[in-house]
Design a protein around this motif. Sequence first.
Motif, PDB file in Angstrom:
ATOM      1  N   PRO A   1       0.830  -1.212   0.000  1.00 40.90           N
ATOM      2  CA  PRO A   1       0.000   0.000   0.000  1.00 40.90           C
ATOM      3  C   PRO A   1       0.865   1.263   0.000  1.00 40.90           C
ATOM      4  O   PRO A   1       2.044   1.231   0.359  1.00 40.90           O
ATOM      5  N   GLY A   2       0.267   2.382  -0.389  1.00 40.52           N
ATOM      6  CA  GLY A   2       0.968   3.663  -0.396  1.00 40.52           C
ATOM      7  C   GLY A   2       1.694   3.918  -1.701  1.00 40.52           C
ATOM      8  O   GLY A   2       1.523   3.207  -2.695  1.00 40.52           O
ATOM      9  N   VAL A   3       2.510   4.958  -1.677  1.00 45.12           N
ATOM     10  CA  VAL A   3       3.295   5.354  -2.847  1.00 45.12           C
ATOM     11  C   VAL A   3       4.766   5.283  -2.485  1.00 45.12           C
ATOM     12  O   VAL A   3       5.190   5.825  -1.459  1.00 45.12           O
ATOM     13  N   ARG A   4       5.527   4.592  -3.306  1.00 48.51           N
ATOM     14  CA  ARG A   4       6.982   4.630  -3.194  1.00 48.51           C
ATOM     15  C   ARG A   4       7.491   5.459  -4.360  1.00 48.51           C
ATOM     16  O   ARG A   4       7.129   5.211  -5.517  1.00 48.51           O
ATOM     17  N   LEU A   5       8.335   6.441  -4.060  1.00 49.07           N
ATOM     18  CA  LEU A   5       8.796   7.401  -5.065  1.00 49.07           C
ATOM     19  C   LEU A   5      10.316   7.481  -5.033  1.00 49.07           C
ATOM     20  O   LEU A   5      10.903   7.829  -4.005  1.00 49.07           O
TER      21      LEU A   5
ATOM     22  N   GLY B   1      19.026   8.675  -6.311  1.00 52.84           N
ATOM     23  CA  GLY B   1      18.858   7.304  -5.863  1.00 52.84           C
ATOM     24  C   GLY B   1      18.243   7.160  -4.486  1.00 52.84           C
ATOM     25  O   GLY B   1      18.519   6.206  -3.765  1.00 52.84           O
ATOM     26  N   VAL B   2      17.384   8.105  -4.114  1.00 53.82           N
ATOM     27  CA  VAL B   2      16.721   8.077  -2.804  1.00 53.82           C
ATOM     28  C   VAL B   2      15.236   7.798  -3.003  1.00 53.82           C
ATOM     29  O   VAL B   2      14.621   8.330  -3.931  1.00 53.82           O
ATOM     30  N   THR B   3      14.663   6.979  -2.126  1.00 54.11           N
ATOM     31  CA  THR B   3      13.244   6.636  -2.215  1.00 54.11           C
ATOM     32  C   THR B   3      12.495   7.161  -0.996  1.00 54.11           C
ATOM     33  O   THR B   3      12.945   6.994   0.140  1.00 54.11           O
ATOM     34  N   ALA B   4      11.373   7.803  -1.249  1.00 52.71           N
ATOM     35  CA  ALA B   4      10.463   8.261  -0.190  1.00 52.71           C
ATOM     36  C   ALA B   4       9.181   7.438  -0.270  1.00 52.71           C
ATOM     37  O   ALA B   4       8.778   7.005  -1.364  1.00 52.71           O
ATOM     38  N   GLU B   5       8.539   7.239   0.856  1.00 55.32           N
ATOM     39  CA  GLU B   5       7.258   6.529   0.904  1.00 55.32           C
ATOM     40  C   GLU B   5       6.227   7.408   1.606  1.00 55.32           C
ATOM     41  O   GLU B   5       6.540   8.084   2.588  1.00 55.32           O
TER      42      GLU B   5
ATOM     43  N   GLU C   1      -0.500  16.075   4.814  1.00 54.03           N
ATOM     44  CA  GLU C   1       0.650  16.762   5.396  1.00 54.03           C
ATOM     45  C   GLU C   1       1.883  16.620   4.501  1.00 54.03           C
ATOM     46  O   GLU C   1       2.169  15.533   4.006  1.00 54.03           O
ATOM     47  N   PRO C   2       2.652  17.714   4.288  1.00 52.08           N
ATOM     48  CA  PRO C   2       3.903  17.602   3.541  1.00 52.08           C
ATOM     49  C   PRO C   2       4.894  16.680   4.242  1.00 52.08           C
ATOM     50  O   PRO C   2       4.847  16.511   5.471  1.00 52.08           O
ATOM     51  N   LEU C   3       5.785  16.104   3.480  1.00 49.15           N
ATOM     52  CA  LEU C   3       6.836  15.278   4.043  1.00 49.15           C
ATOM     53  C   LEU C   3       7.890  16.152   4.706  1.00 49.15           C
ATOM     54  O   LEU C   3       7.969  17.362   4.441  1.00 49.15           O
ATOM     55  N   GLU C   4       8.716  15.546   5.550  1.00 52.10           N
ATOM     56  CA  GLU C   4       9.760  16.297   6.234  1.00 52.10           C
ATOM     57  C   GLU C   4      10.748  16.893   5.235  1.00 52.10           C
ATOM     58  O   GLU C   4      10.827  16.477   4.078  1.00 52.10           O
ATOM     59  N   LYS C   5      11.515  17.879   5.708  1.00 54.32           N
ATOM     60  CA  LYS C   5      12.342  18.703   4.836  1.00 54.32           C
ATOM     61  C   LYS C   5      13.334  17.902   4.006  1.00 54.32           C
ATOM     62  O   LYS C   5      13.613  18.245   2.862  1.00 54.32           O
ATOM     63  N   LYS C   6      13.850  16.800   4.545  1.00 52.55           N
ATOM     64  CA  LYS C   6      14.838  16.037   3.776  1.00 52.55           C
ATOM     65  C   LYS C   6      14.214  15.384   2.545  1.00 52.55           C
ATOM     66  O   LYS C   6      14.926  14.983   1.624  1.00 52.55           O
ATOM     67  N   PHE C   7      12.884  15.291   2.523  1.00 45.75           N
ATOM     68  CA  PHE C   7      12.164  14.775   1.363  1.00 45.75           C
ATOM     69  C   PHE C   7      11.371  15.883   0.663  1.00 45.75           C
ATOM     70  O   PHE C   7      10.349  15.623   0.033  1.00 45.75           O
TER      71      PHE C   7
END
Length: 388
Positions: free
Chosen positions: A65-69, A75-79, A86-92
Amino acid sequence: MYDEKAVAGAMAIHTDTYGTDPTTVSYAPGRIEVLGNHTDYNEGTTFSCAINMGHCFCISASDKPGVRLTAGDIGVTAEFDPANAEPLEKKFQWANYVKGVIYFLRSHGVEVDGIDCTFLGSIPMGAGLSSSAALEVATAYAVLKYAGKQIDKIEIAKIGQKAEHDFAGCSCGLLDQFSSIYGVHHCLIHSDFRTLETYPVKLPDDAVFLMINPHAKHALAESPYNARRRSCEKAAAELNALVGYNVSALRDITFEDFEALQGKIDPEAAQRASHVVGEIHRVEEGVKLLAEGRLEAFGQFLYDSHEASRIAFENSCVELDIVVEAAREAGALGARLSGGGWGGSAVALVHAADAEMICGKIIETCQAKGLEPTAETIIPSAGAIIVK
């Protein structure tokens, strides 16, 4: 026409990362702003064009489930949860442009979950070429295709804008998204940000742009952009009280009335507004000049625009000023900062036959003044497409 290298790269990274080929692939170009600086959120008019660099966005189904980006360049992945507001934290922060688009598509009945995504672009980050808008538009096109849905192109632009406002913290207008969506090969795009109408304006066959990047990094969300916008709104409100017609935005004040009344409003607001009112005037006169084939006169408008940016709007910087002056000395027909300013790139209008010579002279002059610029020949290009 799209950047085949960026598309092939994004697809390969997606396959390597997730073990399956993407089923949906989109591409959206960046843009250069040619005239009409900071006019979009003042409901004015702008000349821009899509460029031969952009972002590719890939999607395949996931069993999670969810989105993997995955950001292909780093070469970094966020989920993230696509239903979370809510926006993701600043590193993403880079992922918030995508998350915002996916979230706001939900209000149009477009809901996706359980997807793996990858993006990769050829637009230099921080170059003022609207890499963020290209990513937003590419995201929207891919998600819509994947979901089997369609919405109006203007709504796609507004979703990108809202993502930038609410998830990335920048109160941008619609110029960047419009340019990415409505681009036409070897044409400028005239956009009216009150009526939201666009039309192509043909460039002479021998006209090309040089994009010179002095590598003065910028991020609009961290610049005085939002403060300038408030100043423009203040100017419009104060001018509205002085004329016998409605001025709901700077678009409404005539050039002549502004010249006569600017001394009667807040000085700082008047200073900022003088740039915007002048830009709207230059765009509309520029339509006539191009129709008459007067490319040299049109080019002078670019120099005039940059000077107003430098003095009145104060959204230039030392590096961009050096580039523009170098372009003038090298014989470019016109040159100016392109985009929000406070860094980014400058564009120069040249005859195609002179492009290599003028570009070399600009680079040489800039290097003599301590800069290490890079340059690209910009081909006005077609807008966003579905590749697969």
